[in-house]
Structure formats: structure tokens, C-alpha cells
Design a protein around this motif. Structure first.
Motif, PDB file in Angstrom:
ATOM      1  N   TYR A 769      36.836  42.445  42.994  1.00 47.99           N
ATOM      2  CA  TYR A 769      36.055  42.127  41.760  1.00 47.99           C
ATOM      3  C   TYR A 769      36.777  42.412  40.449  1.00 47.99           C
ATOM      4  CZ  TYR A 769      32.208  42.259  45.095  1.00 47.99           C
ATOM      5  OH  TYR A 769      31.180  42.239  45.844  1.00 47.99           O
ATOM      6  N   TYR A 770      36.789  41.373  39.584  1.00 50.41           N
ATOM      7  CA  TYR A 770      37.576  41.471  38.266  1.00 50.41           C
ATOM      8  C   TYR A 770      36.728  40.532  37.333  1.00 50.41           C
ATOM      9  CZ  TYR A 770      39.476  36.946  39.124  1.00 50.41           C
ATOM     10  OH  TYR A 770      39.770  35.637  39.504  1.00 50.41           O
ATOM     11  N   TRP A 771      36.483  40.955  36.107  1.00 48.54           N
ATOM     12  CA  TRP A 771      35.800  40.421  34.919  1.00 48.54           C
ATOM     13  C   TRP A 771      36.632  40.886  33.583  1.00 48.54           C
ATOM     14  CZ3 TRP A 771      34.735  44.680  37.631  1.00 48.54           C
ATOM     15  CH2 TRP A 771      34.626  45.811  36.821  1.00 48.54           C
ATOM     16  N   LYS A 786      31.688  38.471  36.617  1.00 47.37           N
ATOM     17  CA  LYS A 786      32.179  39.050  37.467  1.00 47.37           C
ATOM     18  C   LYS A 786      32.720  37.807  38.480  1.00 47.37           C
ATOM     19  CE  LYS A 786      31.133  43.985  37.477  1.00 47.37           C
ATOM     20  NZ  LYS A 786      30.515  44.715  38.277  1.00 47.37           N
ATOM     21  N   ASP A 827      37.244  51.681  38.377  1.00 48.04           N
ATOM     22  CA  ASP A 827      37.672  50.170  37.544  1.00 48.04           C
ATOM     23  C   ASP A 827      39.085  50.525  36.887  1.00 48.04           C
ATOM     24  OD1 ASP A 827      35.260  49.366  38.188  1.00 48.04           O
ATOM     25  OD2 ASP A 827      34.236  49.411  36.239  1.00 48.04           O
TER      26      ASP A 827
END
Length: 1025
Positions: A769-771, A786, A827
Motif C-alpha cells: 500500500y502506498y500513497w 492509496k 509506514d
């Protein structure tokens, strides 16, 4: 060294360095008869050094120019394989314009705007160490110039007009020419004074590389490459010389001599340059080896005379030049040995009459035995032209006849003894086809037969094979192969061809062929072709527990032969009214033996088929109920998959009704945990297809089997399958998450895999998951969107594409199994570097005049970094619009009005100046006199006080207008005009200065550019005064 072997094993797996074993090795094998030596074996450790760090400057190239990107890979052992890729690990496309040279450099014959990129990366792959080294990325920026100049070809490599190349015989010759030019040059190759060798010449790399395999001395010569485009050509001549490492003409061969005999060892080799021949005896140079009076060395030959047993030795011949060497061992064995025959006794030879017979008599002895052949036990010695005696002892009978059959005796004798051996010869009658197949013409849908009657030796077993057009017969039941014939039923057009009968025995083979021509049947009026009528009179006979015979009478064919019959059955006990396919038979057959299953109430029906279609089904046969029996088979597709973390769902495909073989069908379901010393747990369930085991541990393997049973007993023991109890969500998150930012839009994330026991299910992969947190150039947050990337399997890294430059991102990683996702890792924050900004958001023109305009633009939507400057590009367009405005009536009227106003102002100023009075501008100039303005003295060529000739009143500088009627502008806005300068002023022929009045201007900055503004109407009018 391995026991009982000459193999030397060097193992560095348990420690030690390969460099310690570097060197030249040679094996020597020695016994009382002499010593043999091997070739030199060179051991060198493989090397894959790192790239030397260097500072790479960006390449800025004009469009159309040539460019060479140097790779300069590290020197490895063996040499590396070179290739060019980009940051996305994609090979860079190559073409006639862009290609990689043999040295690994990347050559551009001419660069194009699309060549601009920052990730030209040279890779070196060292196959032996299974490593890849990467050079730092090279940046290329192509700037355009209009127009692009076309150029004739010049060679980038090789340089100059000539070069030389040396290659070894048998190797691959590679010649390369890469040229620059626009348009892209095309390369051609020729050999001066000769042709390129056919079948050994290949062109590679878009004809830039000439490849000749297996070169020989004849390939030496001058090879010219020519680069051409529409503007001209360039060429280069490569002088090729083919040298040769030594190669054998005659290698020395082992020599067996008896005491007192003579012999020679010959060692002849060739090469370029011609090799030197040297001899060794038992591994020692023959010059220092123990003397042997029977031995004499004469260059490439050793002559032996009257040898004795002590002359036995192993001799080595070494042929060497600067490109290599050859080494051969030859054993000179001096011994006294009585004859021995190596061919087995009473060996049987069988041949066909009128063919040659070869009878072996392999022998050994020293001195060399003499061989004699006899027929029969007490026969006379064989002589004459009907026999051939070979040096190896073989007796050849060129044309064997039936009376050649018998016993043959081979006798070998020398001065030390005699030995004999008997062999048997049988001569068989040849195989013959006494009735061959004949040419046939047959009408379509008819029947044809080819005969093949043979005669053969009674002791041989023949086999007959039929071929159609030299291939196997079609897999078609219409082709019937009999003992002496081939019959084809219901002939069709595709049966046209050549049919061959081949007869094989263990000793010979004969064949004969004939052609079949299929023609259309003669037309008959009003023939109606239709589907056949249904069969009738079905009868069941020979009823057994598992089989029955069904017979029927065919219905009318309706002018189209019946090709086959389809038999169907009905199970009146389990599925009444439903008919199933049973089997089918050829149209020539009216009975069939049917296999049956237990506990089925059978009825049968028959359907006839021809080329038109299928008949209606026949009336059903009488019913036949088979007896019950144990099930023959077990359920299929057995699986074990948990639906919850604490259960195991066992499923299977139930048996169909007739598969039950009897009443009371049930299933015995058994399971036990795998790899645990546990007993089977079993349960018998009704005729269902699922059973749920509760209370199981989470995701553990189970051995499962499902067995069918009925009232009569069990089916055979079923096979076991492996299943798993239910999955649960993973327990832990991936650890050691690391992010490597590759460029402004791409990053690579690494993580450590989670222990498999914590996955608690089938590992399906990992989700990243990356944002985007914020843009570093705007410092503004937005709605967090996301993104998810899934990496299948047990991968520990992945690429994150499509990132925004100069931004801050966060990501976490989760493991995924069949149940879902595990907890997220902490994170991880990372930032992307600056990238190329997008274009300005808008561009508009304001305040346009005849010679100037104002441009306004908006900041780019995506700055992708800290903006440092803007580049403004412009080019002139047609000026006809300015001329058109100047010729308009309204513009001429406006100019006249302005000129009239200026004329009135000039008259007023002129009158006031002649009166000597002051006007407001003069008063303000006096009040704000410039302190930097100093009077200019007459004695040094400068101006002093200026006085009027009429009133002799002194005037301050600027108090009156000069003779050119211009007034210098000061800080006051009350000034009417500026003092003309530069190109706006000019001198008359009498030297007086004519100025121009200009309109009111804003004060320019100290370092500002000069105004490019066109003359205002005031200036334009002033030029007429």
C-alpha cells in the motif's frame, strides 16, 4: 586425487581461495613399460571486477549529429557479455541507426529528439560467476536546430582508411563497420579480388558486422566495407590474415613390434607459422632421455631398427607455434606373443543369396600372425578370385551362393605358435513378391483390393507393411489389411494415391507399388440420396454378468452407403427415458459385443449413419438387468479445503447411478493429520458429496481418502490426497521494509519474508500500500488516495511505478493468504527526487503594439521540483500585417491629427524661446539641476557657458533646447520630450544634430534591456519637422 583414478579434484566449497590453485597442470601416467603425459591444463579463477567509478558528464548533442556512448566494461575472466538497458530493465531498441558495437559501445549514426533520456545504462554479465555489473546511467540531451543538415557518411569504427585483423584457423571471423551520416548510411561488404565464402558468411547487427565461420587460410585477404547514403559514401579496407595453431596431418600411432623387427613413428603437423616438432620419451625430452641404439630421430620421424624388449616406451610428439601446440602419445610395445583369435568361436553369419558375406577373424600376436582360411574341418586352403582376404583377417565372399553354406576355419600362426577358430555361414533364399499390386481405377464409393503375394526362405519370418504415398495408412476402419492383400471399402476421393507393399525379414527387404485412381460414378437419373432407414430386429444373445451381444438388421441405405452404426443404451433403473452413448461400429458390421456394468437395467437402440446424416433410432431392444456387485471405482476429484480456521471441508464428485454397481451406495470418509503419528478417523456417510470435520488446528495438512461402498461391499482401496484445514489471517507483518528510489517516478521496495508458520494459510503474495503524503514543491496536502500493488508468490521486492516527482510518500507491506491480508508493516516514508516540470498552465499576450507585446504565463500544474527559471522561445512571423495597418485610412487620419497638435506645440515653444522667457519645464530643471553635469571648457575641447548672440545672457545647460529642438528628460514628468540617442538620432550634412521627439516613457531599471518599442506617432511626426 580420486582413488583408482587419475582424476584430480580441487574442491574449494569447504574453504580456500580459487586463486591459490591458479596455474598449469599436467597429468603423468607411468608403469614399467613407460610414461604417458597429458596436455597442459590451465586453471584460472573467474573474475568479475566492479566498474571503475568515473564522472559522467551529460551528453548534449545537436539533432542529426553522431554520438558514441562508451561502455568500457571491467576486464573479467572470461570476458563479460555486454548489453544496454534502461532504468526499467528493458533492453534499449537497436536499429540501423542505433546499434551496439563489438566493443560494447553504443553507436548513434545520427541522433533524433526521441534519443533524449537520462538512463542509458551499460550492463556487463559475467556468466561464470553469475553476476551482472552496472555502469552509472548516461544522460543524453538532443537539442534541435532548424533545418537539420544532412551529411555524407563517415566511419565511426574502425577509424582511418585501412586496418588489419588476425584470426586463427577454425575460429569465427568478425569484422565491423559502423558509420555516421544523415540519412542513416547502409553498409555493404565485399572481398577484394574474390567472393565472400558461400554457406559460411553471415551478416549481423543490421549488416554492420560481417561474420565468417570456420575460417581457413583461403579466407585471408582484403575485406572492404562501404557506407552509403544519398549524399555519398565512405569505405574502409580491413586486411585479414588467417594464422593457424598446429593441426595434425599424421598423428603418431601405437606400434607393436616383436624383437628384431623394424618400425617408424611419424608425426606430421601443419600450421601458420609452420610448427616446430619435438619428441619426448616417457615424458622426457628425447635429447636427454636414456639412449636406445635401435632408435634414430629424423625430424618428424623416429626410425626403429632391430628393436629389443627394452625398447618399449611411450613417445610424445609436440608440435607447437606461437598460437598453440599439439601433444600426442604413441606406445611402442616390443613383445613376443603367440597368436590369439578374438572372434567368438562358432559365430553364425546369415546372408541372402547373391549378396556379399563377411566372415571375421580378429586376431592379435607379435610378431604379426599370418592368417589362412579353410572351408570345412579338413578342407583345402581357400584361394582364388572368388574370395577377398582383408588385412584385419576378415574373409569376404563377394557373391555368396547356396552352396557357400558351411563351416569356415580361420588359422593364425607366427613363430611362437598357431591357433584356429571356426565360424558358420548360412545362405538364405531371397524374399520375392510373386504377385505384385496392380494399377486400379475405381468409382467413388466402390471397393478395391490390392494383392501382394510373397515367397520367402522358410527359416525367415516376414512382416508385411502397407504405405500410402510413402506414409502410414490412414487410421480408418475402411482399410482392411489381409494376409496377402489390402482392401479399401467405400472408396472416396481422398483415397487417390500410390500404395506400396513392403516385405521385411531380418536379412532383406523388398517392395512393390501401384496407383489407385478414384473416378466419379457414372451419372444416373433421379438418384435421391437420403439418410438411412433405422435398423430393426434388435436381438440380445450371450448374456453374461458384464457383457452381452447385440445384433440387428440394417435399414435401407437410400443410395448412400452406411458408414457406421451408433449404439445407445437406457438405464431404466436409475435414469429411465435418458439415452446414453455406448459405442459405434463400422457400417459393414451388424453385431457387437457390449461391456456392461452391474446393477443396470439395460435397453439398447441402434442408429445408422451415412454421409447424408443419421437415421431415426431403432426400436429399443428387450431389457436386461445385470446383477449387483461391489463398486468398481471410488469418487473422483477428492479435495480438502477448510472454510473456517477450525474445520476441514472434504468434498468429492459422487458416483453416477450405474457406477454404484448395487443398492445402498454410501461413502467411507477417512482423514488424519499429515506428518503426525496418528490413526485414521473414518465416518460412513450417505450418498452425498461433502463432509465437514470440525475442531481442527488452523491450516495443517491432512491425508484424505474417500471410498465407495454398497450393500455388497467396498470398492478398491482409494488413493490418498492431501488437503489443508481452514486458513486464518496472517499473524505478523513483513519486516525490514526498505525503499530504494531509482528515479523521480520509480522506486524499488524490499522486505523480509514472514515465517511460513505465521502465514497460517497458502501464501498468495504480498501487497504494498502506498500513497502520496504531499508535494514537496507546494507543501499542500490533498485527499489521500492509496494505491495497492500485489506481488504473487514469495517475492521479497517489487517496483513502484508512476510516482510523482518531488513528493513525499508513505508505504507499508502486508502478507496475503487465502483468508485475507495480515497486519501492515510500519509506514515507511520516502521522497522522490525532482523531475521535469510540466508546461506552464497558460500563456497569453497582453498590450500588443506594432513592435512589442507583453507575455503572461501561469506556473506549471506540476512543478515536480523547485522552479529555477523559464525558457522563452520565439520566432518572427510575416510582417505584412503591420504594413496593412499603416495603409488604413483611419490610421492616416489619426497620424495627421497628432502631427497637427505637435506642430502647434512646437510653434508655441519656439515663440517663447525667442522671447527668452522661462517655461515651467525650465524652472523645474533649474530647481533640480544634475550635480554630475559640469561645464565643459573650451581649452580642453569641452563646452563652456552658452550665450545667445542677441541678448548675451548666460544660459545653464538644459535651460534652452538645442538646435535640434530636443529637450533632455529629467526626473520631472512635466518634460515634453526625451533627448534622442543612438539610432534615434542622426546628423545632417552640415553636422547639425536632428533629434526625435518621443512619447512619455517609464523610467527604465538600471540594468534593464533597451526598449525594442517602435517609434510612436509623436516620433514619427517629429521626423518630418
Amino acid at each position: 586425487m580420486k582413488p583408482n583414478s587419475g582424476t584430480l579434484v580441487i574442491n574449494i566449497m569447504n574453504g580456500g581461495k580459487a586463486e591459490a590453485y591458479e596455474g598449469v597442470y599436467q597429468c603423468t601416467a607411468r608403469n614399467e613399460r613407460g610414461a604417458a603425459i597429458s596436455n597442459n591444463i590451465v586453471i584460472r579463477p573467474s573474475r568479475s571486477p566492479l566498474w571503475t567509478k568515473e564522472k559522467l558528464e551529460p551528453n548534449q548533442v545537436r539533432e542529426g549529429d553522431s554520438l558514441v556512448l562508451h561502455c568500457r566494461p571491467p576486464v573479467g575472466l572470461p570476458p563479460p557479455i555486454i548489453f544496454w538497458m534502461d532504468n526499467a530493465f528493458q533492453r534499449l531498441p537497436q536499429s540501423e541507426r542505433v546499434s551496439q558495437g563489438l566493443n560494447g559501445d553504443l553507436y548513434f549514426s545520427n541522433v533524433q529528439p526521441e534519443d533524449t533520456r537520462e538512463d542509458y545504462i551499460c550492463y556487463a554479465r559475467f556468466n561464470h560467476t553469475q553476476t551482472i555489473q552496472q555502469k552509472q546511467p548516461i544522460s543524453v540531451k538532443v537539442f534541435s536546430t532548424k533545418p537539420v543538415t544532412e551529411r555524407q557518411p563517415i566511419l565511426l569504427t574502425p577509424t582511418g582508411s585501412t586496418s588489419t585483423k588476425v584470426e586463427l584457423r577454425g575460429n569465427v571471423l568478425l569484422l565491423e563497420c559502423i558509420a555516421a551520416g544523415l540519412p542513416t548510411p547502409v553498409i555493404h561488404w565485399i572481398k577484394e579480388g574474390g567472393e565472400l565464402p558461400a554457406n559460411r558468411t553471415f551478416f549481423e547487427n543490421f549488416k554492420k558486422t560481417l561474420k565468417i565461420i570456420d575460417v581457413s587460410e583461403a579466407d585471408s585477404g582484403n575485406y572492404k566495407c562501404i557506407a552509403r547514403n544519398i549524399l555519398g559514401s565512405a569505405h574502409h579496407v580491413i586486411s585479414v590474415t588467417v594464422k593457424a595453431a598446429p593441426y595434425w596431418i599424421t598423428a603418431p600411432r601405437n606400434l607393436v613390434l616383436s624383437p628384431g623387427e623394424d618400425g617408424t613413428l611419424i608425426c606430421r603437423a601443419n600450421g601458420n607459422p609452420k610448427p616446430n616438432i619435438s619428441w619426448l620419451a616417457n615424458g622426457v625430452p628425447i635429447a636427454i632421455a636414456p639412449e636406445d641404439p635401435s632408435r634414430k630421430v629424423d625430424g618428424d620421424t623416429i626410425i626403429f631398427s632391430h628393436v629389443q624388449e627394452r625398447s618399449s616406451a611411450v613417445y610424445q610428439c609436440n608440435a607447437s607455434n606461437e598460437y598453440g601446440y599439439l601433444l600426442a602419445n604413441a606406445f611402442v610395445n616390443v613383445l613376443a606373443e603367440p597368436p590369439r583369435i578374438l572372434t567368438p568361436a562358432n559365430k553364425l553369419y546369415q546372408v541372402i543369396s547373391d549378396s556379399p558375406a563377411l566372415l571375421d577373424c580378429a586376431y592379435f600376436g607379435s610378431p604379426k600372425p599370418e592368417i589362412e582360411w579353410f572351408k570345412g574341418v579338413k578342407g583345402s586352403i581357400l584361394r582364388g578370385s572368388e574370395y577377398v582376404f582383408h588385412d584385419n583377417g576378415t574373409l569376404e565372399i563377394p557373391v555368396a551362393q547356396k552352396d557357400s553354406t558351411g563351416t569356415y576355419t580361420c588359422v593364425a600362426r607366427n613363430e611362437l605358435g598357431k591357433v584356429q577358430n571356426e565360424v558358420q555361414l548360412e545362405v538364405k533364399d531371397p524374399t520375392m513378391i510373386i504377385k505384385q499390386p496392380e494399377y486400379k481405377v475405381i468409382q467413388r464409393y466402390g471397393q478395391v483390393s490390392f494383392e501382394c503375394i510373397i515367397k520367402h526362405d522358410s527359416t525367415l519370418l516376414p512382416t508385411v507393411i502397407w504405405l500410402k504415398d510413402n506414409d502410414e495408412l490412414p487410421d480408418d476402419e475402411r482399410f482392411l489389411v489381409g494376409k496377402d492383400n489390402l482392401t479399401i471399402m467405400n472408396v472416396t476421393d481422398k483415397d487417390d494415391g500410390t500404395y506400396t507393399c513392403i516385405v521385411n525379414t531380418t536379412l532383406d527387404s523388398v517392395s512393390a507399388s501401384a496407383v489407385l485412381t478414384v473416378v466419379a460414378a457414372p451419372p444416373t437419373p433421379a438418384i435421391i440420396y437420403a439418410r438411412p432407414n433405422p435398423p430393426f430386429d434388435l436381438e440380445l444373445t450371450g448374456q453374461l454378468e458384464r457383457s452381452v451381444e447385440l445384433s440387428w438388421i440394417p435399414g435401407d441405405e437410400n443410395n448412400s452407403p452406411i458408414t457406421n452404426f451408433v449404439i445407445e443404451y437406457e438405464d431404466g433403473l436409475h435414469e429411465p427415458g435418458v439415452w446414453h452413448y455406448q459405442t459405434e461400429v463400422p457400417g459393414t458390421q451388424t453385431t457387437v459385443q457390449l461391456k456392461l456394468s452391474p446393477y443396470v437395467n439395460y435397453s439398447f437402440r441402434v442408429i445408422a449413419v451415412n454421409e447424408i446424416g443419421r437415421s431415426q433410432p431403432s426400436e429399443p431392444s428387450e431389457q436386461y438387468l445385470t446383477k449387483s456387485a461391489n463398486p468398481d471405482e471410488n469418487p473422483s476429484n477428492v479435495q480438502g479445503i477448510g472454510s473456517e480456521p477450525d474445520n476441514l471441508v472434504i468434498t468429492w464428485e459422487s458416483l453416477k447411478g450405474f457406477q454404484s454397481n448395487g443398492p445402498g451406495l454410501q461413502y467411507k470418509v477417512s482423514w488424519r493429520q499429515k506428518d503426525v503419528d496418528d490413526e485414521w478417523t473414518s465416518v460412513i456417510v450417505a450418498n452425498v458429496s461433502k463432509y465437514i470435520v470440525s475442531g481442527t488446528p488452523t491450516f495443517v495438512p491432512y491425508e484424505i481418502k474417500v471410498q465407495a461402498l454398497n450393500d455388497l461391499g467396498y470398492a478398491p482401496e482409494p488413493s490418498e490426497v492431501i488437503g489443508h484445514s481452514g486458513e486464518d489471517l496472517p499473524m505478523v507483518a513483513p519486516g525490514n521494509v526498505q525503499v530504494h528510489v531509482i528515479n523521480s517516478t520509480l522506486a524499488k521496495v524490499h522486505w523480509d519474508p514472514v515465517p511460513l508458520k505465521t502465514v497460517r494459510g497458502h501464501l498468495q503474495g504480498y501487497k504494498v500500500y502506498y500513497w502520496k503524503v504531499q508535494s514537496l514543491s507546494r507543501r499542500s496536502r490533498r485527499h489521500v488516495e492509496k494505491k495497492i500493488l500485489t506481488f504473487r508468490g514469495n517475492k521479497t521486492f517489487g517496483m513502484l511505478p508512476g510516482l510523482e516527482p518531488y513528493s513525499s510518500y508513505k508505504l507499508n507491506v502486508r502478507v496475503v493468504n487465502g483468508k485475507g491480508e495480515g497486519p501492515a508493516s510500519p509506514d515507511k516514508v520516502f521522497k522522490t527526487p525532482e523531475g521535469v516540470p510540466s508546461s506552464p498552465s497558460f500563456l497569453k499576450i497582453t498590450n500588443p503594439t506594432l513592435d512589442s507585446l507583453t507575455l503572461e504565463w501561469g506556473s506549471p500544474t506540476h512543478p515536480n521540483g523547485v522552479l529555477t527559471s523559464y525558457i522563452l522561445k520565439f520566432q518572427p512571423t510575416m510582417a505584412s500585417r503591420q504594413v496593412d495597418i499603416a495603409t488604413q485610412g483611419w490610421f492616416i487620419g489619426l497620424m495627421c491629427a497628432v502631427a497637427l497638435l505637435i506642430l502647434i506645440l512646437l510653434i508655441v515653444c519656439f515663440i517663447r524661446r525667442n522671447k527668452g522667457g522661462k517655461y515651467p519645464v525650465k524652472e523645474k530643471e533649474d530647481a533640480h539641476a544634475d550635480p554630475e553635469i559640469q561645464p565643459m571648457k573650451e581649452d580642453d575641447g569641452t563646452f563652456g557657458e552658452y550665450s545667445d548672440a542677441e541678448d548675451h545672457k548666460p544660459l545653464k545647460k538644459g535651460s534652452r533646447t538645442p538646435s535640434d529642438r530636443t529637450v533632455k528628460k529629467e526626473d520631472s514628468d512635466d518634460s515634453l520630450v526625451d533627448y534622442g540617442e543612438g539610432v534615434n538620432g542622426q546628423f545632417n550634412e552640415d553636422g547639425s544634430f536632428i533629434g526625435q521627439y518621443s512619447g512619455k516613457k517609464e523610467k527604465e531599471p538600471a540594468e534593464g534591456n533597451e526598449s525594442s518599442e517602435a517609434p510612436s506617432p509623436v516620433n514619427a511626426m517629429n521626423s518630418f519637422v
